[in-house]
Design a protein around this motif. Structure first.
Motif, PDB file in Angstrom:
ATOM      1  N   ALA A 115      22.958   1.511 -18.740  1.00 31.35           N
ATOM      2  CA  ALA A 115      22.024   2.273 -18.094  1.00 31.35           C
ATOM      3  C   ALA A 115      21.994   3.577 -18.495  1.00 31.35           C
ATOM      4  O   ALA A 115      22.883   4.077 -19.064  1.00 31.35           O
ATOM      5  CB  ALA A 115      22.498   1.921 -16.680  1.00 31.35           C
ATOM      6  N   GLU A 116      20.772   4.113 -18.331  1.00 27.22           N
ATOM      7  CA  GLU A 116      20.696   5.443 -18.515  1.00 27.22           C
ATOM      8  C   GLU A 116      21.308   6.496 -17.297  1.00 27.22           C
ATOM      9  O   GLU A 116      21.517   5.684 -16.079  1.00 27.22           O
ATOM     10  CB  GLU A 116      19.158   5.931 -18.425  1.00 27.22           C
ATOM     11  N   ILE A 117      21.721   7.765 -17.562  1.00 23.40           N
ATOM     12  CA  ILE A 117      22.197   8.469 -16.573  1.00 23.40           C
ATOM     13  C   ILE A 117      21.137  10.024 -16.441  1.00 23.40           C
ATOM     14  O   ILE A 117      20.689  10.437 -17.176  1.00 23.40           O
ATOM     15  CB  ILE A 117      23.510   8.908 -16.834  1.00 23.40           C
ATOM     16  N   VAL A 118      20.820   9.941 -15.169  1.00 21.62           N
ATOM     17  CA  VAL A 118      19.748  11.205 -14.804  1.00 21.62           C
ATOM     18  C   VAL A 118      20.638  12.101 -13.562  1.00 21.62           C
ATOM     19  O   VAL A 118      21.020  11.422 -12.613  1.00 21.62           O
ATOM     20  CB  VAL A 118      18.644  10.774 -14.318  1.00 21.62           C
ATOM     21  N   PHE A 119      20.698  13.146 -13.800  1.00 22.87           N
ATOM     22  CA  PHE A 119      21.349  14.166 -12.993  1.00 22.87           C
ATOM     23  C   PHE A 119      20.335  14.696 -11.979  1.00 22.87           C
ATOM     24  O   PHE A 119      19.250  15.260 -12.592  1.00 22.87           O
ATOM     25  CB  PHE A 119      22.363  15.194 -13.494  1.00 22.87           C
ATOM     26  N   VAL A 120      20.313  14.708 -10.822  1.00 18.89           N
ATOM     27  CA  VAL A 120      19.184  15.111  -9.695  1.00 18.89           C
ATOM     28  C   VAL A 120      19.634  16.699  -9.447  1.00 18.89           C
ATOM     29  O   VAL A 120      20.460  17.240  -9.797  1.00 18.89           O
ATOM     30  CB  VAL A 120      19.519  14.468  -8.377  1.00 18.89           C
ATOM     31  N   ASP A 121      18.294  17.206  -9.324  1.00 16.31           N
ATOM     32  CA  ASP A 121      18.495  18.644  -8.935  1.00 16.31           C
ATOM     33  C   ASP A 121      17.962  18.742  -7.407  1.00 16.31           C
ATOM     34  O   ASP A 121      16.920  18.646  -7.233  1.00 16.31           O
ATOM     35  CB  ASP A 121      17.479  19.107  -9.759  1.00 16.31           C
ATOM     36  N   ASN A 122      19.094  18.671  -6.696  1.00 11.29           N
ATOM     37  CA  ASN A 122      18.710  19.038  -5.238  1.00 11.29           C
ATOM     38  C   ASN A 122      18.194  20.213  -4.698  1.00 11.29           C
ATOM     39  O   ASN A 122      18.580  21.460  -5.373  1.00 11.29           O
ATOM     40  CB  ASN A 122      20.070  18.790  -4.445  1.00 11.29           C
ATOM     41  N   ARG A 123      17.325  20.259  -3.852  1.00  8.12           N
ATOM     42  CA  ARG A 123      16.525  21.592  -3.649  1.00  8.12           C
ATOM     43  C   ARG A 123      16.549  21.258  -1.813  1.00  8.12           C
ATOM     44  O   ARG A 123      16.088  20.333  -1.231  1.00  8.12           O
ATOM     45  CB  ARG A 123      15.269  21.594  -3.850  1.00  8.12           C
ATOM     46  N   ALA A 124      16.826  22.492  -1.075  1.00  6.59           N
ATOM     47  CA  ALA A 124      17.034  22.254   0.142  1.00  6.59           C
ATOM     48  C   ALA A 124      15.777  22.358   0.699  1.00  6.59           C
ATOM     49  O   ALA A 124      14.767  22.927   0.480  1.00  6.59           O
ATOM     50  CB  ALA A 124      17.693  23.787   0.882  1.00  6.59           C
ATOM     51  N   VAL A 125      15.385  21.521   1.689  1.00  6.17           N
ATOM     52  CA  VAL A 125      14.300  21.213   2.660  1.00  6.17           C
ATOM     53  C   VAL A 125      14.370  21.272   4.081  1.00  6.17           C
ATOM     54  O   VAL A 125      15.446  20.580   4.298  1.00  6.17           O
ATOM     55  CB  VAL A 125      13.227  20.078   2.270  1.00  6.17           C
ATOM     56  N   VAL A 126      13.679  21.691   4.916  1.00  7.37           N
ATOM     57  CA  VAL A 126      13.817  21.375   6.459  1.00  7.37           C
ATOM     58  C   VAL A 126      13.203  20.229   6.822  1.00  7.37           C
ATOM     59  O   VAL A 126      12.143  19.855   6.383  1.00  7.37           O
ATOM     60  CB  VAL A 126      12.982  22.718   7.163  1.00  7.37           C
ATOM     61  N   VAL A 127      13.943  19.321   7.386  1.00  9.70           N
ATOM     62  CA  VAL A 127      13.473  17.975   7.818  1.00  9.70           C
ATOM     63  C   VAL A 127      13.415  17.825   9.179  1.00  9.70           C
ATOM     64  O   VAL A 127      12.712  16.836   9.598  1.00  9.70           O
ATOM     65  CB  VAL A 127      14.552  16.898   7.279  1.00  9.70           C
ATOM     66  N   GLU A 128      14.000  18.938  10.168  1.00  8.80           N
ATOM     67  CA  GLU A 128      13.526  18.698  11.539  1.00  8.80           C
ATOM     68  C   GLU A 128      13.175  19.925  12.064  1.00  8.80           C
ATOM     69  O   GLU A 128      13.446  21.028  11.593  1.00  8.80           O
ATOM     70  CB  GLU A 128      14.870  18.270  12.188  1.00  8.80           C
ATOM     71  N   GLY A 129      11.938  19.578  12.808  1.00  8.78           N
ATOM     72  CA  GLY A 129      11.251  21.139  13.444  1.00  8.78           C
ATOM     73  C   GLY A 129      10.511  21.734  12.472  1.00  8.78           C
ATOM     74  O   GLY A 129      10.178  21.085  11.510  1.00  8.78           O
ATOM     75  N   SER A 130       9.806  22.888  12.892  1.00  8.92           N
ATOM     76  CA  SER A 130       8.912  23.627  12.236  1.00  8.92           C
ATOM     77  C   SER A 130       9.335  24.680  11.792  1.00  8.92           C
ATOM     78  O   SER A 130       8.614  25.518  11.034  1.00  8.92           O
ATOM     79  CB  SER A 130       7.540  23.578  12.896  1.00  8.92           C
ATOM     80  N   THR A 131      10.706  24.999  11.544  1.00  7.46           N
ATOM     81  CA  THR A 131      11.395  26.195  10.939  1.00  7.46           C
ATOM     82  C   THR A 131      11.089  26.065   9.454  1.00  7.46           C
ATOM     83  O   THR A 131      11.070  25.247   8.957  1.00  7.46           O
ATOM     84  CB  THR A 131      12.762  26.190  11.204  1.00  7.46           C
ATOM     85  N   ASP A 132      10.918  27.281   9.019  1.00  4.55           N
ATOM     86  CA  ASP A 132      10.907  27.386   7.464  1.00  4.55           C
ATOM     87  C   ASP A 132      12.238  27.618   6.940  1.00  4.55           C
ATOM     88  O   ASP A 132      13.216  27.746   7.647  1.00  4.55           O
ATOM     89  CB  ASP A 132      10.061  28.897   6.992  1.00  4.55           C
ATOM     90  N   LEU A 133      12.470  27.489   5.847  1.00  3.80           N
ATOM     91  CA  LEU A 133      13.615  27.335   5.065  1.00  3.80           C
ATOM     92  C   LEU A 133      14.607  28.447   5.154  1.00  3.80           C
ATOM     93  O   LEU A 133      15.653  28.293   5.420  1.00  3.80           O
ATOM     94  CB  LEU A 133      13.634  26.893   3.554  1.00  3.80           C
ATOM     95  N   ASP A 134      13.921  29.754   4.937  1.00  3.22           N
ATOM     96  CA  ASP A 134      14.815  30.740   5.057  1.00  3.22           C
ATOM     97  C   ASP A 134      15.372  31.004   6.626  1.00  3.22           C
ATOM     98  O   ASP A 134      16.343  31.534   6.814  1.00  3.22           O
ATOM     99  CB  ASP A 134      13.925  32.114   4.867  1.00  3.22           C
ATOM    100  N   THR A 135      14.512  30.829   7.335  1.00  2.00           N
ATOM    101  CA  THR A 135      14.882  30.709   8.868  1.00  2.00           C
ATOM    102  C   THR A 135      16.125  29.989   9.046  1.00  2.00           C
ATOM    103  O   THR A 135      17.122  30.231   9.882  1.00  2.00           O
ATOM    104  CB  THR A 135      13.909  30.599   9.992  1.00  2.00           C
ATOM    105  N   ALA A 136      15.767  28.557   8.740  1.00  5.49           N
ATOM    106  CA  ALA A 136      16.694  27.465   8.988  1.00  5.49           C
ATOM    107  C   ALA A 136      18.052  27.646   8.309  1.00  5.49           C
ATOM    108  O   ALA A 136      19.164  27.689   8.844  1.00  5.49           O
ATOM    109  CB  ALA A 136      16.359  26.231   8.211  1.00  5.49           C
ATOM    110  N   LEU A 137      17.958  28.475   7.060  1.00 10.29           N
ATOM    111  CA  LEU A 137      19.339  28.697   6.391  1.00 10.29           C
ATOM    112  C   LEU A 137      20.077  29.881   7.140  1.00 10.29           C
ATOM    113  O   LEU A 137      21.399  29.985   7.044  1.00 10.29           O
ATOM    114  CB  LEU A 137      19.001  29.275   4.894  1.00 10.29           C
ATOM    115  N   GLY A 138      19.067  30.996   7.447  1.00 12.13           N
ATOM    116  CA  GLY A 138      19.723  32.023   8.353  1.00 12.13           C
ATOM    117  C   GLY A 138      20.703  31.273   9.535  1.00 12.13           C
ATOM    118  O   GLY A 138      21.768  32.027   9.953  1.00 12.13           O
ATOM    119  N   GLU A 139      19.824  30.382  10.325  1.00 16.03           N
ATOM    120  CA  GLU A 139      20.452  29.753  11.298  1.00 16.03           C
ATOM    121  C   GLU A 139      21.905  28.986  11.009  1.00 16.03           C
ATOM    122  O   GLU A 139      22.897  29.217  11.879  1.00 16.03           O
ATOM    123  CB  GLU A 139      19.531  28.928  11.921  1.00 16.03           C
ATOM    124  N   VAL A 140      21.883  28.598   9.862  1.00 13.49           N
ATOM    125  CA  VAL A 140      23.090  27.818   9.399  1.00 13.49           C
ATOM    126  C   VAL A 140      24.186  28.918   9.095  1.00 13.49           C
ATOM    127  O   VAL A 140      25.437  28.795   9.833  1.00 13.49           O
ATOM    128  CB  VAL A 140      23.063  26.989   8.307  1.00 13.49           C
TER     129      VAL A 140
END
Length: 113
Positions: free
Chosen positions: A73-98
Motif C-alpha cells: 500500500a501507499e502511504i499518505v500523511f494528512v495535513d489537518n486543519r482546524a475547522v468549526v463544526v458546531e455553531g456559527s462561530t468563526d475559527l479565531d473566536t472558537a480558538l480564543g474560547e478554547v
C-alpha cells in the motif's frame, strides 16, 4: 485505511469528511494512532486497502508505514486543519474560547498558563 489520534467520534466525522469532500473510499479506520499495539491490531485486521492515510506521528511511521509497505500500500500523511463544526462561530473566536477555557481550568488547578 485512515489512522488518527482523534477520539472515535471525531474520527468517524473525519472519515465521513474524507468520503464526502474528497471522494475517498475508506475501507477501515483506527482512532488508536497513539496506541501502537491497538494500531497494529487495527491494521492487521483491515482488509484490502491500497493507501494508508495517516497523521504524521511516531506510531504512524514505525507501525503504520511498516505494515502498509508490507501489503504494497501507499502511504499518505494528512495535513489537518482546524475547522468549526458546531455553531456559527468563526475559527479565531472558537480558538480564543478554547484558550480561555484552558486558562480558567489551569487557574482552578493552581497552574497558570
Amino acid at each position: 485505511f485512515f489512522a488518527t489520534t482523534a477520539p472515535r467520534g471525531v474520527a468517524a466525522t473525519q472519515v465521513e469528511h474524507l468520503r464526502e469532500a474528497h471522494r475517498c473510499e475508506v475501507v477501515g479506520w483506527s482512532a488508536r494512532l497513539a496506541d501502537r499495539a491497538g494500531l497494529a491490531e487495527d491494521l492487521d485486521a483491515a482488509q484490502g486497502y491500497d493507501v494508508l492515510l495517516t497523521e504524521l506521528k511516531a506510531a504512524a511511521v514505525d507501525i503504520g508505514v511498516e505494515r502498509a509497505l508490507a501489503r504494497g500500500a501507499e502511504i499518505v500523511f494528512v495535513d489537518n486543519r482546524a475547522v468549526v463544526v458546531e455553531g456559527s462561530t468563526d475559527l479565531d473566536t472558537a480558538l480564543g474560547e478554547v484558550i480561555d477555557l484552558a486558562r480558567r481550568r489551569g487557574a482552578l488547578r493552581g497552574t497558570d498558563l
